[in-house]
Design a protein around this motif. Structure first.
Motif: not given
Length: 386
Positions: A355-368
């Motif tokens: 369900h995540d967005a890709r790229g700069e708006h990714s919540l997975t990346k935000a957590i990481s």
């Protein structure tokens, strides 16, 4: 398989490497429609060599565990930010057989393992969920399988066989939910039996648990029962700290607001402290979907929210075609990550990566990003006192 403290992890890392992861109250939930794509479940109408454990693909000692449903395209998961992918779901039968959702599920599992291991990301197989492949809730199937000694051992053996055949790094148990003392005892016995055999293979075991906190009152919800001693036999406790709107009736605003999560973190921190359990086993779950205020409407993914406007990444509510949705935007997700770390949790969990967005708006990346930043700060503090 027992976890190492942050300090010891840093010492070993620096010395040898040079520096350098929906709970639902049963009675209330019975009358509420559940959209399987947006909960710790899967659709009820979906058709039917041991590998050396790779090191984490992140500089952080904390985990970032992402559930992925079996029908999602494995090519679309961004494995590089995840320490673990939890492939969902396999289903227990009442006699202890392990069921998968057809050939496509097994093929997607194998592809997920291959792609994840290329990024040094571990793969666990989730068993259970809310819905069962045969229809209805998974609860009665899981309950019977683990309450009968013969069926329980068979299910354990089936899981070990799957781990070996598919080069998995472990298993995640999602029994939703133990509703009696007998349930809790049977679950604890099943976990102990499974863990004993996984330890021999040096594989991991996690368990998904109901948040145990009502969103409205902030008090403990006693409709779900766990034996605290059970948590000694797992590596990670994945807290499903979302879907708070199930408490006392549907309210999309209770999806998972920050104050609710504060109560969840407080409850589990105190529980583990009282029983002398290491809090770095605790993994805080966050939602990657948006819940509509109108219950007749379906939930939508966080990626769908972003497609309606990138500015929505910084919000927690959005109105689309006249319907208001509640979700966790980037700022809230990062605040929750910091909350977990400040309370000595072992990391974060998300439902679900598809369900995540890709790229700069990714919540997975935000957590990481928060996990990495915290790891760098701890490293600097470590060297400052040497």
């Amino acid at each position: 398989m027992k976890k190492i403290s942050i300090l010891l992890t840093l010492v070993l890392t620096f010395t040898f490497a040079g520096g350098f992861y929906a709970g639902i109250a049963y009675i209330e939930a019975k009358s509420i429609k559940i959209n399987p794509d947006f909960h710790h479940s899967r659709s009820a109408d979906m058709k039917l060599t041991t590998k050396e454990v790779p090191e984490k693909n992140t500089a952080s000692s904390k985990v970032l565990m992402g559930y992925v449903q079996d029908y999602h395209d494995p090519d679309k998961t961004e494995y590089n930010h995840l320490s673990h992918v939890i492939f969902s779901f396999a289903h227990p039968s009442k006699n202890g057989d392990l069921l998968m959702s057809g050939d496509y599920a097994r093929e997607n599992l194998r592809k997920t393992v291959r792609l994840a291991h290329e990024q040094n990301t571990k793969v666990l197989l989730a068993v259970g969920g809310w819905f069962h492949i045969s229809g209805g809730e998974s609860y009665p199937y899981f309950k019977q399988a683990i309450s009968n000694g013969t069926a329980r051992t068979k299910l354990v053996d089936e899981l070990i066989k799957m781990v070996k055949q598919e080069s998995l790094d472990g298993v995640d148990i999602d029994f939703e939910h133990p509703r009696s003392q007998d349930d809790a005892e049977h679950l604890a016995g099943f976990i102990r039996e499974l863990n004993t055999k996984l330890e021999v293979l040096d594989k991991e075991l996690s368990i998904a648990v109901y948040s145990k906190v009502d969103s409205v009152t902030g008090q403990e919800n006693k409709s779900v029962i766990f034996l605290p001693s059970m948590f000694e036999d797992v590596d990670y406790v994945n807290i499903m700290a979302y879907d708070g709107h199930w408490d006392g009736g549907y309210n999309a605003a209770n999806l998972s607001p920050y104050p609710y999560t504060e109560n969840v973190v407080r409850y589990w921190s105190e529980l583990f402290d009282v029983h002398g359990l290491p809090k770095d086993k605790l993994v805080l779950g966050v939602p990657f979907y948006a819940q509509p205020e109108e219950p007749s409407k379906s939930a939508i993914s966080y990626s769908a929210v972003i497609k309606k406007g990138v500015e929505n990444a910084g919000k927690d509510t959005v109105t689309i075609e006249g319907i208001t949705y509640h979700y966790n935007g980037k700022d809230t997700i990062q605040r929750k990550t910091e909350l977990a770390l400040n309370n000595e949790f072992g990391g974060m969990m998300l439902w679900e990566a598809g369900h995540d967005a890709r790229g700069e708006h990714s919540l997975t990346k935000a957590i990481s990003d928060v996990l990495t930043k915290t790891a760098e700060k701890e490293k600097n503090m470590f060297w400052a006192v040497q």
